[in-house]
Design a protein around this motif. Sequence first.
Motif, mmCIF file in Angstrom:
data_model
loop_
_atom_site.group_PDB
_atom_site.id
_atom_site.type_symbol
_atom_site.label_atom_id
_atom_site.label_comp_id
_atom_site.label_asym_id
_atom_site.label_seq_id
_atom_site.Cartn_x
_atom_site.Cartn_y
_atom_site.Cartn_z
ATOM 1 N N PRO A 1 0.842 -1.203 0.000
ATOM 2 C CA PRO A 1 0.000 0.000 0.000
ATOM 3 C C PRO A 1 0.877 1.253 0.000
ATOM 4 C CG PRO A 1 0.038 -1.018 2.180
ATOM 5 C CD PRO A 1 0.836 -1.913 1.297
ATOM 6 N N HIS A 2 0.636 2.163 -0.909
ATOM 7 C CA HIS A 2 1.462 3.360 -1.019
ATOM 8 C C HIS A 2 0.673 4.453 -1.735
ATOM 9 C CE1 HIS A 2 1.920 1.448 -4.958
ATOM 10 N NE2 HIS A 2 2.218 2.647 -5.426
ATOM 11 N N PHE A 3 1.303 5.607 -1.892
ATOM 12 C CA PHE A 3 0.719 6.637 -2.751
ATOM 13 C C PHE A 3 1.823 7.142 -3.655
ATOM 14 C CE2 PHE A 3 2.544 8.981 0.736
ATOM 15 C CZ PHE A 3 3.071 10.107 0.148
ATOM 16 N N ASP A 4 1.443 7.695 -4.801
ATOM 17 C CA ASP A 4 2.417 8.283 -5.715
ATOM 18 C C ASP A 4 2.164 9.790 -5.771
ATOM 19 O OD1 ASP A 4 3.629 5.781 -6.604
ATOM 20 O OD2 ASP A 4 1.706 5.386 -7.545
ATOM 21 N N SER A 5 3.173 10.541 -6.164
ATOM 22 C CA SER A 5 3.015 12.003 -6.227
ATOM 23 C C SER A 5 2.507 12.457 -7.590
ATOM 24 C CB SER A 5 4.351 12.679 -5.951
ATOM 25 O OG SER A 5 4.847 12.215 -4.741
ATOM 26 N N ALA B 1 -4.130 6.834 -2.025
ATOM 27 C CA ALA B 1 -3.475 5.605 -1.562
ATOM 28 C C ALA B 1 -4.015 4.421 -2.361
ATOM 29 C CB ALA B 1 -3.749 5.413 -0.077
ATOM 30 N N HIS B 2 -3.124 3.491 -2.730
ATOM 31 C CA HIS B 2 -3.566 2.328 -3.509
ATOM 32 C C HIS B 2 -2.701 1.116 -3.225
ATOM 33 C CE1 HIS B 2 -0.734 4.659 -6.005
ATOM 34 N NE2 HIS B 2 -0.397 3.529 -6.619
ATOM 35 N N TRP B 3 -3.292 -0.045 -3.485
ATOM 36 C CA TRP B 3 -2.605 -1.312 -3.240
ATOM 37 C C TRP B 3 -3.124 -2.331 -4.238
ATOM 38 C CZ3 TRP B 3 -2.681 -4.256 2.129
ATOM 39 C CH2 TRP B 3 -1.725 -5.282 2.089
HETATM 40 CO CO CO Z 1 1.560 3.355 -7.296
#
Ligand code: CO
Length: 395
Positions: free
Chosen positions: A146-150, A207-209
């Motif tokens: 699980p993370h987020f990108d800018s 946020a996505h996974w």
């Molecule tokens: Co991503």
Amino acid sequence: MRYDKKMKKNNYPKAVPDVPLTLLGGLSAAQFLAEYWQKKPLLIRQAIPGFNGLLSPDELAGLACEDDVQSRLISFKRGRWNVESGPFDEKRFGKLPERDWTLLVQGVNHHLPEAVELLQQFAFVPYVRLDDLMVSFAPDEGGVGPHFDSYDVFLLQGEGQRFWRISEQEDLTLVEGAPLRILQNFNAEQEWVLEPGDMLYLPPHVAHWGVAVGNAMTYSIGFRAPSAQELASEFLNYLQDKLSVSGMYADPDLRLQAHPAEIGSDMLAKVSEMLNQIRWQQEDVTDFLGRYLSEPKPHIVFEDNKVLSLKRFVQQLAKQGVTLSGKSQMLFHDTQFFMNGEQFAVPASHQAILVVLADDRQLEPSWFGAAVFQDTALMQQFYDWYLAGYLHLIE
Ligand code: CO
Ligand code: SIN
């Protein structure tokens, strides 16, 4: 596998704001930009019907073994994340476990003409905002956590299925000390299983996974946006070479100071005034931006073309036409054109043909009629780009 210089005829939705697009789930490009771009996520079932990917897992692994390709292998073992950077030795792929890993390969569009064509379907966003196509392969349960990108991204499912969970949560705290960006607390708000041809658009910071269900390949159409800090410091670098400020520090009015070590207020005022002479015009910003944003990334190496004389090259243009290398970034503003970090101003007569080359990334042989051939400056320009590997003859 190398860029094989073949290009099919382009057919992408350029500048048609009101036409509903299957790619955008029936929205027009203008509607998508107004309602979703940089604002909210959008799931599009069958964005590209029949899409099952552009390359096999083996071909992706082959790319990850090449020196000029950026790749990462991410694995999760006994509660710990691991990241290895490419290029990889072929043998590395024979030693991988059955599950819980992901291979990510950046810049697939630099090597695969079909990937350039895929990106051109997203030409409703200016090329200057487009970064690259990243392709991932993961066996069952693989993912990057699980993370987020800018940055904005379209996540297009190739072969296999991927279970996506997303959240517009405010808490974006990352796990400390992890070798990649993993969210400490991920609270899924929506979830879907994406099938081949389905696509998920995510604005920055959502946020996505994504977790592979069986073997899965995902195509990430990624965008870029320079930070204000990056732009400011790069612009100052650029200005340094162009700067011309007159005068020299002088102090005929010097008064006795109580402390010789003190930098006096008079001096500060004079220097501020000198620095206030630093000025720039809109044209400087255009020139800087075009050069900076068309600059190839440091690892990029352009491929050599077959050696041809100028005369022979010009003859072949009329038979074959030209296509930009998948690694080339060509941009323009008015009569200022930028190719891979270089700037050139063109006469009005060259503008139309170069705009087509920049937009379509190729010129059919029919463009090369008698009038164009007589333009020796233009022919020389094409030839220079050919010698640099910035463009190829269409095969
Ligand atoms: Co991503
Ligand atoms: C992936 O393709 O595995 C990762 C893409 C992403 O989460 O940004």
